[in-house]
Design an enzyme around this catalytic site. Structure first.
Site, mmCIF file in Angstrom:
data_model
loop_
_atom_site.group_PDB
_atom_site.id
_atom_site.type_symbol
_atom_site.label_atom_id
_atom_site.label_comp_id
_atom_site.label_asym_id
_atom_site.label_seq_id
_atom_site.Cartn_x
_atom_site.Cartn_y
_atom_site.Cartn_z
ATOM 1 C CG MET A 1 82.291 49.827 -3.217
ATOM 2 S SD MET A 1 81.469 48.451 -3.968
ATOM 3 C CE MET A 1 80.332 49.200 -5.027
ATOM 4 N N PRO A 2 81.265 52.643 -0.903
ATOM 5 C CG PRO A 2 81.349 54.694 0.177
ATOM 6 C CD PRO A 2 82.219 53.583 -0.329
#
Length: 126
Positions: A1-2
Site C-alpha cells: 500500500m503506497p
C-alpha cells in the site's frame, strides 16, 4: 500500500491535480508492482512562502511549477524498479501536463510491512 503525498504550488486546477495523481498511480502499477485499487493519495497546495525548493540543487534548474512527490511503500524493490518508476512519472507528467521533467522531485520512504494499519486498529500485514 503506497501512500503518496503530492505537494505543489497553490493555484492549479482540479484537472491538473487529478491528472498528477493518475500518472503516479499508473506508474506505480506499471513499474513497482502495486496492485489495482491500491490508491491512497494526499494532494496539498502551498503558498509561495510555504513551499521552499532550491532552484538549482545538483545542477537541475527548477521553476515555480516543481512538484514534490513522496511515496511511502513496503521495502524491497530493486534500484532498477525505482529508476523505472522515476522515469515513468517524469515522462507521464511531461506528456500529459507538459510539466518539465526537471520539476519532478520524487522521494521514496521504505517501511516494513508491519508498519501499516489499513483500519480497524489492526496490522493487516503483520
Amino acid at each position: 500500500m503506497p501512500l503518496v503525498r503530492i505537494d505543489l504550488a497553490r493555484g492549479k486546477t482540479e484537472h491538473y491535480r487529478h491528472t498528477i495523481g493518475e500518472v503516479i498511480y499508473d506508474a506505480m502499477v506499471a513499474t513497482l508492482n502495486v496492485p489495482a485499487n491500491d490508491r491512497f493519495q494526499i494532494i496539498a497546495e502551498h503558498a509561495d512562502n510555504d513551499f521552499i525548493i532550491d532552484r538549482t540543487y545538483l545542477g537541475i534548474e527548477r521553476t515555480d511549477d516543481v512538484i514534490v512527490i513522496q511515496v511511502t511503500l513496503n521495502a524491497g524493490r530493486t534500484v532498477e524498479l525505482k529508476r523505472a518508476f522515476y522515469k515513468a512519472v517524469a515522462d507521464g507528467l511531461h506528456e500529459r501536463l507538459e510539466i518539465r521533467r526537471e520539476d519532478v522531485f520524487i522521494s521514496l520512504i521504505e517501511v516494513v510491512k508491519e508498519n501499516w494499519s489499513f483500519g480497524n486498529g489492526e496490522a493487516q500485514y503483520a
